[in-house]
Design a protein around this motif. Structure first.
Motif, PDB file in Angstrom:
ATOM      1  N   ASN A   1      54.842  45.360  44.106  1.00 42.25           N
ATOM      2  CA  ASN A   1      53.528  44.604  44.374  1.00 42.25           C
ATOM      3  C   ASN A   1      52.857  43.724  43.558  1.00 42.25           C
ATOM      4  O   ASN A   1      51.371  44.348  43.623  1.00 42.25           O
ATOM      5  CB  ASN A   1      52.510  45.839  45.174  1.00 42.25           C
ATOM      6  N   LEU A   2      52.894  44.281  42.067  1.00 42.31           N
ATOM      7  CA  LEU A   2      51.686  44.169  40.959  1.00 42.31           C
ATOM      8  C   LEU A   2      52.536  42.549  40.750  1.00 42.31           C
ATOM      9  O   LEU A   2      52.976  41.786  40.946  1.00 42.31           O
ATOM     10  CB  LEU A   2      52.906  44.573  39.525  1.00 42.31           C
TER      11      LEU A   2
ATOM     12  N   VAL B   1      47.643  54.413  40.569  1.00 40.36           N
ATOM     13  CA  VAL B   1      46.971  54.325  42.565  1.00 40.36           C
ATOM     14  C   VAL B   1      47.721  54.620  43.133  1.00 40.36           C
ATOM     15  O   VAL B   1      48.239  54.930  43.979  1.00 40.36           O
ATOM     16  CB  VAL B   1      46.100  53.235  42.431  1.00 40.36           C
ATOM     17  N   ALA B   2      48.974  53.301  43.157  1.00 35.35           N
ATOM     18  CA  ALA B   2      49.806  52.900  44.293  1.00 35.35           C
ATOM     19  C   ALA B   2      50.937  54.188  44.440  1.00 35.35           C
ATOM     20  O   ALA B   2      51.252  54.557  45.710  1.00 35.35           O
ATOM     21  CB  ALA B   2      50.466  51.522  43.607  1.00 35.35           C
TER      22      ALA B   2
ATOM     23  N   ARG C   1      47.469  47.534  32.420  1.00 32.54           N
ATOM     24  CA  ARG C   1      46.826  47.247  34.082  1.00 32.54           C
ATOM     25  C   ARG C   1      47.981  47.980  34.613  1.00 32.54           C
ATOM     26  O   ARG C   1      47.931  48.767  35.523  1.00 32.54           O
ATOM     27  CB  ARG C   1      46.435  45.853  33.781  1.00 32.54           C
TER      28      ARG C   1
ATOM     29  N   THR D   1      52.459  40.911  35.186  1.00 31.52           N
ATOM     30  CA  THR D   1      52.613  42.390  34.445  1.00 31.52           C
ATOM     31  C   THR D   1      53.392  43.083  34.968  1.00 31.52           C
ATOM     32  O   THR D   1      54.553  43.531  34.615  1.00 31.52           O
ATOM     33  CB  THR D   1      51.504  43.070  35.155  1.00 31.52           C
TER      34      THR D   1
ATOM     35  N   GLN E   1      48.162  51.625  35.384  1.00 32.67           N
ATOM     36  CA  GLN E   1      47.037  52.150  36.253  1.00 32.67           C
ATOM     37  C   GLN E   1      47.150  51.958  37.491  1.00 32.67           C
ATOM     38  O   GLN E   1      46.851  52.273  38.612  1.00 32.67           O
ATOM     39  CB  GLN E   1      45.566  51.371  35.980  1.00 32.67           C
ATOM     40  N   ARG E   2      47.719  50.696  38.058  1.00 30.79           N
ATOM     41  CA  ARG E   2      47.728  50.361  38.931  1.00 30.79           C
ATOM     42  C   ARG E   2      49.173  50.800  39.975  1.00 30.79           C
ATOM     43  O   ARG E   2      48.773  51.391  40.754  1.00 30.79           O
ATOM     44  CB  ARG E   2      48.102  49.058  39.636  1.00 30.79           C
TER      45      ARG E   2
END
Length: 200
Positions: free
Chosen positions: A134-135, A180-181, A173, A139, A176-177
């Motif tokens: 999903n990135l 959260v995921a 980044r 990234t 961080q993503r």
């Protein structure tokens, strides 16, 4: 019966110098892009030329000499990077305080994995794969090379042909993503969650 004429060492050296000379500027520029500083770039260029000279008899005339030299240069750079990674970090003694030294010794002697490693061990591969998928593509590729495949930031930058700063920001980044995921799947406590009210 015909016998192929064997090129003498002197003739081969002259041909190497003649053919490689027009490509020296391009090799030098690329070495500066790959290396951390000018001294390392000069070493990389010399190492590239030495290895190219050793293998020049096997180079097939008429094929792309520039691509061949660039490939040698890249492989020499990777080899040097891996060699440096295996060496222990060198830090000036004056810059290390007792607190930092004691903390590092305690961390190394405990043999315990980092909190991030503990959390990743608790997650299934499918969960991590889905979060990575999903990135954004740039990234995702950086996270794959630097996080999954184990390449250094510099190696990842070279593989993707982007500046090392771009790799570093994309990794930040991406982490961080992913945090959260994957936070809702954390079975170890709150290691994935950012500490609330953290002050600088």
């Amino acid at each position: 019966m015909t016998t192929a004429t064997v090129e003498s060492d002197v003739d081969m050296a002259a041909r190497f110098a003649r053919d490689v000379d027009p490509l020296l500027d391009a090799l030098s520029r690329r070495a500066r892009r790959l290396a951390v500083n000018d001294a390392d770039a000069e070493d990389l260029l010399q190492d590239t030329l030495l290895h190219a000279y050793r293998g020049f008899r096997s180079f097939e005339r008429g094929s792309n000499l520039k691509a061949w030299l660039f490939r040698i240069q890249y492989h020499r750079w990777i080899s040097t990077h891996r060699h440096r990674q295996r060496r222990p970090a060198e830090v000036a003694v004056e810059r290390v305080g007792d607190r930092e030294l004691a903390g590092e010794v305690a961390r190394l002697s405990s043999g315990r994995p980092s909190p991030e490693d503990e959390v990743l061990e608790s997650l299934s591969d499918n969960d991590v794969r889905a979060a990575l998928a999903n990135l954004p593509e740039g990234t995702r590729m950086v996270m794959y090379y630097a996080g999954v495949a184990g390449y250094t930031y510099a190696e990842t930058a070279a593989l993707l042909d982007v500046p090392i700063g771009t790799v570093m920001s994309r990794v930040s980044r991406g982490r961080q993503r992913l945090r959260v995921a994957l936070a809702h799947l954390d079975r170890t406590g709150s290691a994935l969650a950012e500490p609330a009210g953290r002050s600088a």
